[in-house]
Every structure is written in structure tokens, then in C-alpha cells.
Design an enzyme around this catalytic site. Structure first.
Site, short mmCIF file in Angstrom:
data_model
loop_
_atom_site.label_atom_id
_atom_site.label_comp_id
_atom_site.label_asym_id
_atom_site.label_seq_id
_atom_site.Cartn_x
_atom_site.Cartn_y
_atom_site.Cartn_z
CG ASP A 40 0.72 -4.17 2.04
OD1 ASP A 40 1.09 -5.19 2.65
OD2 ASP A 40 1.41 -3.13 1.97
CD GLU B 242 0.50 -1.63 8.29
OE1 GLU B 242 0.98 -1.19 7.23
OE2 GLU B 242 0.07 -0.88 9.21
CG ASP C 101 -0.37 -0.12 2.52
OD1 ASP C 101 0.87 -0.14 2.62
OD2 ASP C 101 -1.13 -0.18 3.52
CB SER C 102 4.56 1.70 -0.10
OG SER C 102 4.78 0.51 -0.85
CE LYS D 180 3.32 -5.97 3.87
NZ LYS D 180 2.91 -4.89 4.82
CD GLU E 240 8.18 -0.16 7.53
OE1 GLU E 240 8.39 0.92 6.94
OE2 GLU E 240 7.18 -0.86 7.32
#
Length: 274
Positions: A92, A124, A53-54, A122, A191
Site C-alpha cells: 500500500d 485508493e 496500511d492496515s 496499491k 471493499e
């Protein structure tokens, strides 16, 4: 060997990543957001391609990942999938597509796999609620990569800083890693985590860890493609290594194109159709 799309290289699988950790073979991960870069990255031999999602910042020009939608992710992941023949493709799940309920998470993760051809998603966090969601996804046959440390979708809570400093924070991250492993996650991104803590987490779990700003002790490393190629010129964290200066080459090439057009040098007369 044949692949699902006919003859070609054997695809990297979730099981193979675990075997790579067992062998001590490092895992190379890069992001990609479109077909052409995906084809180049895959052809260069990366093990995992992440549609992160970056893309909100490096493709869409947003300030954070928070405005990125599920439709954005699916759109880009479908393009990436067409360029990837070997690497494991992970996508993501964006903000608020898995945090509200397990039912939402199942529905949205299922859409990603159905509509993109990706092999995994993925998400978080490592709270008990997130671990329950991971377990539900895995039970439904959806492989999940976890993400601990600095989690960009929580940027307004944590800020952009190293996570896990201090004994209490380190113990909490260790517990979250084990919780995600027990829930069935096949891998963990770490991260902005202190190197010694990331190494300790890596040694304490049987699943691979993928570091970004987390030192050399992880089982693999991930970078954002635009960062490591020198395209995202305003982003220079300490952990980043630029492996090429593509941004400079693009600027020089475009500048030369502009000059030759304005000077009447392009196209050359012999290349003009009669």
C-alpha cells in the site's frame, strides 16, 4: 523452475492474475506485516501477499491508517519480502504519498519497489486525478492495484459503511472501475460494496477484482491476516470468517507459561545446566 532468487517455486505475476480471471480461477489474497507470518502465508499457497496500511491498526495500535508513513510501509514490506517466495507482493501507498502530485507518487512508489523488492503498489480512489497518477506509474513500469468502495484513507469523509448504494453511486463506481482499468491498473480491490454491484463491476472489466465485504461475485477475496486468524478479537464485521482461533491459543499458552513459572514447574530440573 528457477526464480529470481535461485531455485524454488515460480513467482505469481501480474499477467498470471489476469489469466486466472480468464480461466475463472479464484484469487486468494492475505495481508502480512512481518517475516514469519509472510513465510507461513506464502507457504500455504496464497496468490498475493498485501502489505496493507492496515498495519496501522493491527500492528501499531493506531485508530486509523492515516498516521502510517512511507517509512513504516517500507520497513514492514522489507521484512515480508524475505518470507515470500511465490506470491505476488503488493504494498500500500499510505496517505498523502500519492495524492499531492504525480511526481510525489512516482518518487514514493519507486522507493517502495527499490527498497523492498515488492512487485506492485496499491492506492485508493478512482477519480480522474487518481487515474492520471495510475497511468503515470504504469508508464514508469510500476504495476498498480486500485481500491474502490470503502477506502480507509478517506474514513473521515465517508465513514465506515457500504459504498455504492443507489443508482447514482453505483454508476459512479462502475465508471471509476473502468477508468482505472483504462489507466492501466492490473487489479481492483472492492471493499464494502453491495454484492450485485461488485459482481457487475467484475463482469464489466477485464482485470481481476478482489473483494472484501463485497460478496462472492469478485474474482478473488482478501482478508487481514490477524482478523481471519482470530488475533484481532475486537473486530467482527459481518463478512469476516475466522479460520482459526490463534488469539485464544496464544492466551492459553502464555497463561500456562506464567503458571508453570510461578509454580516452579519450569524449567524442569533435568533441563537445567550444571
Amino acid at each position: 523452475m528457477s526464480t529470481q532468487r535461485g531455485s524454488g517455486p515460480r513467482r505469481v505475476t501480474v499477467a498470471e492474475l489476469r489469466e486466472m480471471k480468464r480461466r475463472g480461477e479464484k484469487i486468494a489474497v492475505l495481508t502480512a506485516y512481518d517475516y514469519l507470518f509472510a513465510r507461513l502465508v506464502d507457504g500455504a499457497g496464497v496468490d498475493v501477499v498485501l502489505v496493507g496500511d492496515s498495519l496501522g491498526q493491527v500492528v501499531l495500535g493506531l485508530d486509523t491508517t492515516l498516521p502510517v508513513t512511507l517509512d513504516d510501509m517500507i520497513h514492514h514490506a522489507r521484512a515480508v519480502r524475505r518470507g515470500v517466495e511465490r506470491a505476488l507482493l503488493v504494498v500500500d501507498l499510505p496517505f498523502l504519498t500519492y495524492q499531492i502530485s504525480r511526481e510525489d507518487a512516482l518518487r514514493n512508489a519507486g522507493r517502495v519497489l527499490q527498497q523492498t523488492g515488492a512487485q506492485a503498489v496499491k492506492l485508493e480512489g478512482g477519480s480522474p486525478e487518481i487515474a492520471d497518477t495510475v497511468a503515470a506509474l504504469v508508464r514508469a513500469g510500476i504495476p498498480v492495484m486500485g481500491h474502490l468502495g470503502f477506502t480507509p484513507q478517506s474514513v473521515h469523509v465517508t465513514g465506515v459503511r457500504v459504498q455504492g448504494k443507489g443508482e447514482e453511486a453505483a454508476e459512479r463506481m462502475m465508471a471509476e472501475a473502468r477508468r482505472l482499468e483504462q489507466a492501466g491498473a492490473f487489479s481492483l480491490v472492492l471493499e464494502l460494496v453491495p454484492g450485485p454491484l461488485a459482481a457487475a463491476v467484475t463482469q464489466s472489466v477485464s482485470i481481476p477484482t478482489i473483494g472484501i465485504g463485497a460478496g462472492i461475485g469478485c474474482d478473488g477475496q482478501v482478508l487481514v491476516l490477524q482478523d481471519m486468524l482470530g488475533l484481532n478479537t475486537g473486530f467482527n464485521p459481518r463478512f469476516l470468517r475466522r479460520y482459526a482461533e490463534v488469539g485464544q491459543a496464544v492466551t492459553a499458552g502464555v497463561g500456562e507459561f506464567v503458571r508453570t513459572v510461578k509454580d516452579g514447574e519450569y524449567p524442569a530440573p533435568e533441563h537445567t545446566f550444571e
